[in-house]
Design a protein around this motif. Structure first.
Motif, short mmCIF file in Angstrom:
data_model
loop_
_atom_site.label_atom_id
_atom_site.label_comp_id
_atom_site.label_asym_id
_atom_site.label_seq_id
_atom_site.Cartn_x
_atom_site.Cartn_y
_atom_site.Cartn_z
N THR A 94 0.83 -1.21 0.00
CA THR A 94 0.00 0.00 0.00
C THR A 94 0.86 1.26 0.00
O THR A 94 0.55 2.23 -0.68
N GLN A 97 2.09 1.98 -3.42
CA GLN A 97 1.01 2.53 -4.24
C GLN A 97 0.77 3.99 -3.90
O GLN A 97 0.63 4.84 -4.75
N GLU A 100 3.47 6.26 -5.03
CA GLU A 100 3.37 6.45 -6.47
C GLU A 100 2.33 7.53 -6.80
O GLU A 100 2.58 8.44 -7.59
N PRO A 119 6.19 0.23 -9.02
CA PRO A 119 5.47 -1.04 -8.91
C PRO A 119 6.42 -2.23 -8.78
O PRO A 119 6.13 -3.19 -8.06
#
Lengths: 246, 220
Positions: A94, A97, A100, A119
């Protein structure tokens, strides 16, 4: 003091790539060019610096035996440490993510250089390995955990930078056909790992007072040594090129 | 084998040789290198990966139509992590010493790229039975390399296999002195036990494999 010691220890002695072989997959796959290697290395430093302290907090206040005592005395006996794998990996996935998304929103230029690697990083063993080693080595404070995360990130960065530089040069040397590509990379990494083993004695010996001076002196020496190692390799490669030209 | 059609059998045999996960696909290197100083640890690690990959592939394959593709990585990680926790607890219960030796590397099966790689490349697009065979095949291909590396490192490094002395006794009784090869002046190469040698042994395996099959040779 503790911080300095842990910092250099995690860069050189317990180097992620050369001492524990963590993150080898992306280390081998993304080390063909220096520019991409730098991108991935920077992303690893960043993610380790965020996830290790975060997982330290999780470990300290939720997972460890007796960690739930802050909820009330009736929870003091719980030991959730068997859940640590799943908690750590969920946090990492998480966080990656989230990072990002945030980077994409606020710094598109950084996103362009780091984004594609993020990723990849969720399943880089160096990241989970950092958290698991943090747990098994029982790092004591949040500050130390951050130092450990940043230090081991920099160690990984150094390793991938060095191998990428060598692989760029090795294109000009005549490697036996069957060893080309993967084979020679493995053997070079092995030799570099042997080189890094010489850092092993770096932080042993000396009493508390002299330790500080020593570490600093040693650390500058070490960066020079690394440079020398890389230089030596490059010289060898240069010799090879000359031979071929002859 | 009556149970397996030719195509199914290929799923198992391919990863053992020409499509080996470690030497050709470059997946799952981390654990392959770190725990191979003893043959026993290599074997246990291979069995753990066999279990996780075989079962994980089946689970993912069964769920392949209901996983939204945006969050598939997290779903995959959760499936692997659950299976790995089972392995870890079983090891702690029945082989405590060994689980100490493997330390964090059991946990690192979660991020073993072979597993995520097979989920992504195979299980998400194929039925459960095929995925199971693919998982078993790849785990065996991984295990073969681990066991070869473990065999050489333990044999040359400590002169034992699975803990049994096979090259003679380096100390021996006071009357006879060292026995076996050690009597002839052989010494263990302690260097083989150190981690860098794992990299070099794998490098040599790759060298041998690619010399035998020229089609696998890479460009520089």
């Amino acid at each position: 003091m503790e911080h300095v010691e842990l910092f250099f220890k995690s860069i050189f002695i317990d180097n992620m790539v050369f001492a524990t072989f963590l993150g080898m997959c992306s280390y081998l796959a993304v080390s063909k060019k220096v520019a991409t290697a730098v991108g991935l290395g920077a992303a690893v430093i960043f993610v380790l610096a965020v996830t290790v302290p975060l997982n330290w907090l999780l470990d300290q206040y939720i997972l460890q035996e007796g960690a739930l005592a802050w909820l009330g005395p009736e929870y003091a006996e719980y030991d959730l440490s068997f859940l640590s794998f799943i908690m750590f990996i969920a946090t990492i996935a998480t966080m990656v993510q989230l990072v990002e998304i945030i980077v994409e929103k606020f710094s598109p230029s950084l996103y362009n250089s780091l984004g594609i690697f993020l990723p990849l990083i969720a399943v880089n063993c160096a990241i989970l390995g950092g958290s698991l080693f943090m747990q098994s080595r029982e790092i004591a404070t949040l500050g130390l955990a951050t130092t450990y995360g940043i230090g081991s990130g920099i160690g990984w960065f150094l390793a991938i930078l060095a191998i990428a530089a060598i692989r760029e040069k090795i294109r000009y040397s005549s490697v036996p056909p069957a060893l080309r590509g993967l084979g020679i990379t493995f053997i070079i990494t092995g030799l570099m790992a042997i080189g890094f083993m010489s850092f092993g004695g770096m932080l042993t010996g000396g009493d508390e007072e002299t330790k500080e001076e020593k570490t600093e002196v040693v650390s500058t020496n070490k960066t020079e040594e690394v440079k020398e190692v890389v230089k030596e390799d490059e010289e060898k490669i240069a010799d090879n090129i000359k031979e071929i030209q002859k | 084998m009556g149970l397996l059609s030719k195509k199914d059998a290929k799923l198992i045999t391919d990863p053992l040789t020409d499509n080996n996960p470690i030497t050709i696909q470059v997946l799952g290197i981390c654990s392959a290198l770190a725990i191979t100083a003893e043959l026993k640890a290599s074997i246990v690690m291979s069995i753990s990966v066999l279990f996780v990959l075989g079962l994980g592939n089946v689970v993912i394959s069964l769920m392949r139509n209901i996983i939204p593709s945006k969050i598939r990585i997290i779903v995959q990680l959760i499936v692997v992590a659950t299976l790995v926790i089972i392995v870890d607890l079983v090891l702690k219960a029945f082989a405590y010493e060994l689980s100490k030796t493997l330390s964090v590397f059991v946990g690192l099966i979660i991020t073993n790229c072979i597993i995520m790689g097979r989920f992504e490349a195979f299980a998400l697009g194929n039925g459960p039975w095929k995925s199971f065979l693919d998982g078993i095949g790849n785990a065996l291909g991984y295990g073969v390399i681990l066991i070869i590396v473990g065999f050489f490192r333990e044999l040359l490094g400590s002169g034992t296999l699975l803990g049994f002395p096979v090259l003679g006794d380096p100390i021996g009784s006071p009357e006879t002195g060292p026995t076996g090869l050690y009597g002839l002046g052989y010494e263990n190469n302690g260097f083989m036990l150190l981690s860098p040698m794992a990299l070099i042994v794998v490098g040599i395996i790759i060298w041998v494999q690619r010399s035998r099959n020229k089609a696998l040779i890479e460009e520089n």
